[in-house]
Design an enzyme around this catalytic site. Structure first.
Site, PDB file in Angstrom:
ATOM      1  N   ASN A 141       9.887 -11.239 -11.904  1.00  0.00           N
ATOM      2  CA  ASN A 141      10.939 -12.255 -12.546  1.00  0.00           C
ATOM      3  C   ASN A 141      11.568 -11.344 -13.600  1.00  0.00           C
ATOM      4  OD1 ASN A 141      11.991 -13.573 -10.648  1.00  0.00           O
ATOM      5  ND2 ASN A 141       9.369 -15.556 -11.434  1.00  0.00           N
TER       6      ASN A 141
ATOM      7  N   TYR B 167      17.028 -24.725  -9.580  1.00  0.00           N
ATOM      8  CA  TYR B 167      17.268 -24.372 -10.515  1.00  0.00           C
ATOM      9  C   TYR B 167      18.524 -25.093 -10.843  1.00  0.00           C
ATOM     10  CZ  TYR B 167      13.107 -21.532 -10.995  1.00  0.00           C
ATOM     11  OH  TYR B 167      11.674 -21.404 -11.000  1.00  0.00           O
TER      12      TYR B 167
ATOM     13  N   HIS C 163      18.254 -17.675  -8.054  1.00  0.00           N
ATOM     14  CA  HIS C 163      18.035 -18.377  -8.965  1.00  0.00           C
ATOM     15  C   HIS C 163      18.870 -19.786  -9.264  1.00  0.00           C
ATOM     16  CE1 HIS C 163      13.161 -17.910 -10.603  1.00  0.00           C
ATOM     17  NE2 HIS C 163      13.433 -17.544  -8.904  1.00  0.00           N
TER      18      HIS C 163
ATOM     19  N   ARG D  89       4.609 -16.038 -22.015  1.00  0.00           N
ATOM     20  CA  ARG D  89       6.178 -16.525 -21.865  1.00  0.00           C
ATOM     21  C   ARG D  89       5.925 -18.315 -22.479  1.00  0.00           C
ATOM     22  NH1 ARG D  89       5.265 -19.626 -15.674  1.00  0.00           N
ATOM     23  NH2 ARG D  89       6.999 -20.908 -15.357  1.00  0.00           N
TER      24      ARG D  89
ATOM     25  N   CYS E 131      12.337 -14.083  -3.404  1.00  0.00           N
ATOM     26  CA  CYS E 131      11.877 -14.616  -4.085  1.00  0.00           C
ATOM     27  C   CYS E 131      11.852 -16.024  -3.258  1.00  0.00           C
ATOM     28  CB  CYS E 131      13.482 -15.572  -4.776  1.00  0.00           C
ATOM     29  SG  CYS E 131      13.038 -16.682  -5.975  1.00  0.00           S
TER      30      CYS E 131
END
Length: 464
Positions: free
Chosen positions: A151, A259, A203, A97, A173
């Site tokens: 995700n 988002y 998202h 990440r 989610c």
């Protein structure tokens, strides 16, 4: 379902979220006749698995339950005869990440876990793994439900259903849960007295709200949450609270997903992300520090409950939602939930066989979405673009197709097209080479022909 001795397997059992998962099962002990909980991870996650696994055992014991909690690095052992399989893994761990965020930001392009270049690369790494899990499930637990909250949940779920052929898959989610709680708080009414309709993709959804008298409260909530007289507050720990433009939301007539900030106010979000990067404070680095503190807490042999500090991790409610999903399927509870599932005409603007994120009851045969229909033009165009991008990402991930990957980068609205798209793609391929076997030929070509790209990535990662 009729089994009275359930086996539940969790892929990514060494996650810092696992205590919330165990807490969720304990809360539903009268609904779920659990016999075995299997927590499985990979060798790189062995230490965390042992720490969180021992804590899970303490939580079960403190609740006075006789459930067996098993820890293993053998995925097949965990999957054999499982009734439910939940997935919460991260390919490449948090270091991956960090690369997803830092490499794009080093070029002044948004780096984020599930959006933009970083989100696409998380999908490239994750989709082949979920398809491998499904191949094992076909052999070892052919009747199990797959509950995915890895995700990017929408793309991973679509890959599982459309390409893996595992129809008994639902994606979860935590974002819609927070929006529901926010609406109830702003209106001053119990959440159960409101009716919500969410529609979109993971998202990237919108929602509308009605009260028990049948009055739509959506415009009122836009005023209460996003009105010029109010200080806008996000319930999402991992997204900066840049203010939406009130007039735009009033025109849209729907409440946005948190988002959407990355798309509706992209310049402000990018500026803030670049500033964090320059200070060495990207979200991934903050999360890594938070997780390290959590595991220090988890080591305490006296800790037998979920610590409040876990709420700072950013994904709170994920695991509890997974437990409710399992309980609703097992008991045919028909709990109203927001789920990534097959569209089947729910949203008329999107392909019939794609996966969307929508509201509806969860039954013993799965999720039954409420019909949404069509979006207004302002939302229709961008969501169709986003879904096309998702479908292209999935195809690239499965085939290891460089051209498809570059096309996905070009289509994604958060990635500049042309030379920059190709530069980011090449650098991220080099950075993640150990977790992208499907792209091995393209990576070898870049290494041979573009030594400067390899050197840039190497140097950037050294400075982390």
């Amino acid at each position: 379902m009729t089994r009275d001795a359930l086996k539940i397997a969790t892929i990514g059992g060494g996650s810092s979220y696992t205590p919330e998962l165990i807490e969720g099962y304990i809360k539903r002990k009268d609904e779920l006749p659990i016999k075995e909980i299997w927590l499985v991870d990979i060798e790189a996650g062995k230490e965390k698995l042992e720490i969180v696994g021992e804590m899970a055992k303490r939580m079960v014991k403190a609740a006075g339950l006789d459930w067996e909690v098993h820890l293993t690095l053998d995925r097949r052992e965990a999957l054999k005869d499982a009734d439910f399989v939940s997935t919460q893994f991260r390919v490449g761990l948090l270091d991956a990440r960090i690369k997803d965020e830092r490499i794009p930001l080093s070029h002044g392009v948004l780096g984020q876990e599930t959006n933009g270049a970083g989100g696409m690369f998380k999908a490239f790494r994750t989709i082949p793994v979920i398809l491998g899990i499904i191949e094992d499930m076909k052999e070892l637990c052919p009747n199990a439900w797959l509950v995915n909250f890895t995700n990017p949940a929408g793309m991973v779920t679509e890959a599982a259903i459309k390409h893996g052929g595992w129809k008994k898959t639902v994606g979860l989610c935590n974002v819609p849960i927070g929006h529901r709680k926010q609406a109830a708080e702003k209106l001053g009414v119990p959440e159960e007295d409101l009716f919500f309709k969410f529609a979109g993709i993971n998202h990237f959804h919108w929602h509308r709200v009605w009260d028990k008298e049948g009055n739509e409260r959506t415009q009122e909530l836009i005023d209460l949450i996003y009105g010029p007289q109010n200080e806008q507050e996000s319930h999402l720990k991992n997204i900066w609270d840049a203010p939406f433009h009130y007039e735009q939301l009033k025109d849209l007539g729907m409440l946005p997903c948190g988002y959407h900030r990355y798309y509706y106010i992209e310049d402000e979000m990018l500026k803030h992300s670049v500033e964090e990067f320059e200070k060495g404070e990207t979200r991934a680095q903050v999360v890594k520090e938070t997780e390290a503190r959590l595991f220090e807490l988890y080591k305490d042999p006296k800790l037998d409950y979920k610590p409040k500090e876990l709420e700072q991790r950013g994904g709170t409610h994920y695991s509890d939602a997974a437990c409710e999903m399992i309980a609703s399927i097992y008991n045919d509870k028909r709990t109203d939930m927001v789920v990534s599932t097959e569209n089947n005409g729910t949203i008329t603007d999107l392909p019939y066989d794609c996966v969307v994120e929508v509201s509806g009851p969860v039954t013993s045969h799965g999720h039954e979405p409420y019909n949404w229909g069509a979006f207004p033009p302002a939302a229709r165009g961008i969501i169709q673009n986003m879904k096309g991008m998702e479908e292209t990402v999935i195809r690239a991930a499965i085939d290891g197709d460089y051209g498809a990957a570059l096309h996905a980068f070009t289509v994604n609205p958060l990635v500049p097209g042309g030379t920059m798209a190709k530069t980011l793609l090449d650098e991220l391929l080099i950075a993640h080479k150990d977790h992208l076997p499907n792209f091995s030929e393209s990576i070898a070509k870049i290494e041979k022909e573009q030594p400067d790209t390899v050197a840039y990535v190497t140097e950037l990662m050294k400075s982390n």
